[in-house]
Write an enzyme that holds these catalytic residues in place. Structure first.
Site, PDB file in Angstrom:
ATOM      1  N   GLU A 388       0.804  -1.229   0.000  1.00  0.00           N
ATOM      2  CA  GLU A 388       0.000   0.000   0.000  1.00  0.00           C
ATOM      3  C   GLU A 388       0.838   1.281   0.000  1.00  0.00           C
ATOM      4  O   GLU A 388       0.407   2.306   0.512  1.00  0.00           O
ATOM      5  CB  GLU A 388      -0.969   0.009   1.180  1.00  0.00           C
ATOM      6  CG  GLU A 388      -2.010  -1.108   1.108  1.00  0.00           C
ATOM      7  CD  GLU A 388      -3.074  -1.007   2.187  1.00  0.00           C
ATOM      8  OE1 GLU A 388      -2.810  -0.391   3.225  1.00  0.00           O
ATOM      9  OE2 GLU A 388      -4.167  -1.550   1.980  1.00  0.00           O
ATOM     10  N   GLU A 459      -6.571  -8.073  -0.382  1.00  0.00           N
ATOM     11  CA  GLU A 459      -7.172  -7.925   0.947  1.00  0.00           C
ATOM     12  C   GLU A 459      -8.616  -7.463   0.776  1.00  0.00           C
ATOM     13  O   GLU A 459      -8.929  -6.729  -0.168  1.00  0.00           O
ATOM     14  CB  GLU A 459      -6.450  -6.858   1.790  1.00  0.00           C
ATOM     15  CG  GLU A 459      -5.081  -7.242   2.262  1.00  0.00           C
ATOM     16  CD  GLU A 459      -4.430  -6.136   3.106  1.00  0.00           C
ATOM     17  OE1 GLU A 459      -5.144  -5.429   3.844  1.00  0.00           O
ATOM     18  OE2 GLU A 459      -3.212  -5.981   2.979  1.00  0.00           O
TER      19      GLU A 459
HETATM   20  C1  GAL Z   1      -4.825  -2.786   4.962  1.00  0.00           C
HETATM   21  C2  GAL Z   1      -3.391  -3.188   5.322  1.00  0.00           C
HETATM   22  C3  GAL Z   1      -3.336  -4.312   6.314  1.00  0.00           C
HETATM   23  C4  GAL Z   1      -4.302  -4.076   7.425  1.00  0.00           C
HETATM   24  C5  GAL Z   1      -5.660  -3.927   6.845  1.00  0.00           C
HETATM   25  C6  GAL Z   1      -6.744  -3.817   7.869  1.00  0.00           C
HETATM   26  O1  GAL Z   1      -4.880  -1.522   4.450  1.00  0.00           O
HETATM   27  O2  GAL Z   1      -2.703  -3.543   4.171  1.00  0.00           O
HETATM   28  O3  GAL Z   1      -2.050  -4.456   6.806  1.00  0.00           O
HETATM   29  O4  GAL Z   1      -3.938  -2.948   8.127  1.00  0.00           O
HETATM   30  O5  GAL Z   1      -5.681  -2.776   6.041  1.00  0.00           O
HETATM   31  O6  GAL Z   1      -7.960  -3.903   7.243  1.00  0.00           O
END
Ligand code: GAL
Length: 804
Positions: A388, A459
């Site tokens: 990110e 994710e």
């Molecule tokens: C994302 C990140 C993860 C975690 C997640 C929580 O943005 O890559 O490490 O923080 O959010 O939802």
């Protein structure tokens, strides 16, 4: 030829010191602890701790004596993982250092040792968050606990030796397969290399090689390609592994070194229309894993690393894990190879790109990661970008070049959280948090990608809906449904290769994140790897055994207005039959149009035909009453005019009073004031009942105790068993509000990692039992106020490894 001497026991540990120079004085003042590796510099409370508590400098010290018979050998001192900075001193002089908290580092220290005498190895470990070391410099949503948290050992070998083997199959889908081996030697010397390829690994390795070849060598790097036949491919369903043995022979024919690598043959490609494994399109359903554990942070040995891989593959049934956001333990990756769990491995980092030194460190991390792990068949994608992080053209162009140079066989990905990013990778990997419960589960790839490319959702969910195992049922169900909706949407979109949920387990984090107690409750499992409801969305996709989890305790008192609402069966069954107090109610079938193989089955009728059968209503009247009852349940007796009118007509027609109507509601729906109901759910597959589950009023509660193993084997280091604890009803239901206090005591050569008194959280918890050296026995006594006293026996075995 090669000898590994483990150095994981009996180090002296001086926590929180000022620095190496001040050490002499501090050593006199402080009494050191004796510790074993994996080690955390500070055991933390379960939650509500101060993250600064472990961010200090500390020193580890060990005395070793090496026999002069090894005088002419190379003696590598190897550390598999130290967080964050390590400076190694041999006999008081600085020898080598590492600034990669997640990767191994080593040096041949033969010239620095005094043979047949005592030598002092000291490791100064800085666990502070230095801004030149990825992931530090900005905010980070996880903790990088300090310590020598993986194993350390000495490797004694000949000076001329095999340094590195990179072996990869190609043309693997053709009739004849190819294996290319690139071997790097420590130095050049005439002679030859003998390669042997065996089926299987370790103890199950076939003794007869399926292939062998001798290569003359006269340089440091030797590249050879061989043609093979009838190779068994590595796949998620049949993870066939081979052992490649390389023997280095000198001109007089003496073997001077031998190195083994476990490899597998498979073709893994992300295309614009999906991911292909060995030529077959496979949807990826994955989870992200953080390598952290309650109390000890990162410091867990082989068995716990392996257990996580087993949980992911065998229990949750996912086919890929992303090592968010750093390279993880070799034990974890070896197990992924063995089990057939695909891996997306990623460099350390989180949202922030630091200065030039930071970037150089990132490049080193990438190189080390690929060199360490490129023989693993399970790894199908390299994450070459800091998770990110913003665009940085020159940096990321170079990172991609490094990856392609070191491993031309795998594609690259770089995880973004924004659309239309500068794109140098092969696969557009995107964290898609669009889903809010009532909107589209996933973005359209064309809206996200700057150009056409393979696309993978890396994710989803996570912070959008943090859920604790002790949250209300409503929230726990919604958590599960959100996971289910996203996976279902992914399955239905041919442009999306797969989706990797955030995340496997609850994890400890910085105070800027999480629920205010230093925990991000984003896992489908809790920190002790105990399941939350959402985990059943994943496990119900498995085919190997019947799975059935009902989303509700069926306690009306836990629902607003006594309305059970819709409940869900997370199951791989074709249909579910519902019985209320042994009376058949209705059959509920899985949607046939869902792209998800086993979507949750909605159960929305707890009355069935009972009104017709038991009360003599006509089919039509029964249907109206059911509707009215449902409306009354969700809106109370202040019914909308329409329902009121229908009910009035019905009551008149059937010569009933309003009280009779209310009684029907009570009897067939809410059950207030009546003796409680028992619901039975029977799951059918291919028309045969394969599973049954009961919910409702129960009589007894007991403590379910499930150790991950009871024989602890001291291997490279100590062993650990996870003991899972659950307060369950006599129906086997975990009781989510049970908060019994558990006290444990041990005798024998075991001890507990973490506190010995703790509550159940969400009706469940766990504790970790570690072994001490030597064969022996151990006993754990578990005491509770309401759930009895229990004993668990452990056997401790020594694995026969060399230790110093
Ligand atoms: C994302 C990140 C993860 C975690 C997640 C929580 O943005 O890559 O490490 O923080 O959010 O939802």
């Amino acid at each position: 030829m090669r000898k590994q001497i483990n150095l994981n026991h009996d180090w002296l540990f001086y926590p929180d010191i000022a620095g190496y120079e001040s050490l002499k004085l501090e050593k006199m003042e402080k009494k050191p602890q004796t510790v074993d590796f994996p080690h955390t510099v500070k055991e933390l409370p379960y939650h509500y701790f101060n993250e600064k508590e472990y961010q200090f400098i500390s020193l580890y010290e060990k005395k070793i004596s090496i026999s002069s018979e090894f005088k002419d050998k190379a003696i590598f001192l190897i550390f598999e993982g130290v967080a964050n900075v390590a400076v190694v001193y041999i006999n008081g002089a600085e020898s080598f250092r590492s600034v990669s908290p997640y990767l191994a580092f080593k040096k041949d220290i033969a010239n620095e040792l005094k043979f047949d005498e005592e030598n002092t190895i000291e490791v100064l470990v800085d666990s502070r968050e230095l801004s030149t070391i990825p992931p530090f410099g900005g905010a980070v949503d996880y903790l990088v606990f300090g310590g020598i948290y993986r194993e350390a050992y000495l490797r004694i070998q000949n000076k001329v030796a095999i340094e590195n083997i990179y072996a990869y199959g190609h043309d693997v889908l053709k009739e004849k397969q190819k294996l290319t081996i690139e071997t790097t030697l420590s130095s050049n010397q005439k002679g030859s290399l003998i390669y042997k390829l065996y089926e299987g690994t370790g103890e199950t390795m076939d003794k007869h090689p399926v292939y062998s070849s001798i290569r003359e060598k006269d340089q440091k790097k030797i590249r050879s390609t061989m043609t093979l036949e009838n190779i068994k491919l590595w796949d998620t369903l049949s993870p066939n592994l081979y052992t490649l043995e390389a023997t280095l022979v000198d001109i007089s024919g003496n073997a001077v070194d031998q190195k083994k690598e476990v490899i597998g043959f498979r073709e893994a490609i992300f295309k614009e229309n999906g991911f292909y494994l060995n030529g077959t399109r496979r949807k990826i359903i994955g989870l992200n894993r953080h390598q952290s554990y309650p109390y000890v942070g990162y410091a867990m040995p082989k068995s716990m690393q392996e257990l996580d891989a087993k949980i992911l593959k065998d229990q949750l049934g996912v086919n890929l894990v992303r090592t968010s956001h750093y390279p993880q333990s070799k034990h974890f990756l070896n197990k992924c190879d063995e089990l057939g769990l695909l891996v997306f491995e990623e460099i350390p980092g989180w949202q922030h790109i630091g200065d030039e030194v930071f970037k150089e460190n990132s490049k080193v991390n990438l190189q080390k990661m690929i060199k360490r792990d490129r023989n693993h068949p399970s790894i199908v994608l390299w994450g070459v970008r800091i998770n990110e992080s913003p665009d940085d053209g020159p940096f990321y162009k170079e990172m991609n070049e490094i990856a392609r140079r070191l491993d031309g066989t795998r594609q690259t990905g770089g995880v973004r959280n924004f659309a239309k990013s500068e794109f140098f990778e092969d696969v557009y990997t995107y964290n898609d948090f669009i889903h809010k419960g009532d909107n589209t589960p996933l973005s359209k790839p064309v809206d996200i990608m700057p150009e056409r490319a393979p696309y993978l959702v890396t994710e989803f969910n996570g912070h959008m809906f943090p859920t604790k195992s002790f949250d209300s049922e409503k929230r726990r169900v919604e958590h599960a449904l959100r996971h289910s909706r996203v996976i279902e949407a992914m399955m239905g979109n041919t442009k999306i290769s797969g989706a990797i949920g955030w995340c496997m387990n609850d994890y400890q984090t910085h105070k800027d994140f999480g629920s205010g107690d230093q925990i991000c409750y984003h896992g489908v499992l809790d920190g002790f790897r105990q399941p939350k409801m959402a985990s059943y969305v994943y496990s119900s996709q498995r085919e190997d055994e019947p799975i059935l989890m009902i989303s509700s305790s069926m306690n009306i008192g836990d629902h607003d207005g006594g309305d059970l609402g819709n409940i869900y069966a997370f199951t791989n069954c074709d249909y579910i039959e519902l019985y209320k107090n042994d009376e058949f109610i209705k059959t509920f079938t899985a949607s046939k149009t869902s792209p998800l193989k086993h979507p949750p089955i909605v159960i929305d009728d707890f009355i069935g035909e009972q009104l017709e059968k038991n009360e003599g209503f006509s089919k039509r009247d029964a249907a109206v009453i059911k509707k009215v009852i449902k409306a009354a349940a969700s809106q109370g007796f202040n019914l909308p005019l329409k329902e009121k009118a229908s009910m009035g007509v019905l009551l008149l027609k059937n010569k009933m009073t309003l009280d009779d109507g209310v009684a029907l509601f009570g009897k067939y729906y809410a059950g207030w004031g009546q003796s409680q109901r028992i619901y039975t759910f029977k799951g059918f597959k291919d028309k045969k009942q394969v599973i049954e589950l009961k919910r409702g009023a129960f009589d007894k509660v007991h403590l379910e105790i499930d150790p991950s193993k009871t024989v602890l084997t001291n291997d490279e280091s100590y062993d650990v068993a996870l003991v899972s604890l659950k307060a369950v009803s006599d129906f086997g239901e975990v009781l989510p509000y049970h908060d019994e206090v558990i006290s444990i005591e041990t005798v024998g050569s075991i001890s507990i990692l973490g506190p010995k008194t703790f509550p159940l959280r969400g009706g469940q918890s766990g504790f970790y039992v570690r072994s001490h050296r030597g064969d022996g026995q151990g006993k754990v006594t578990i005491r509770t106020t309401n759930l009895g006293r229990h004993e668990l026996e452990f056997t401790i075995r020594d694995g026969g490894h060399l230790h110093l």
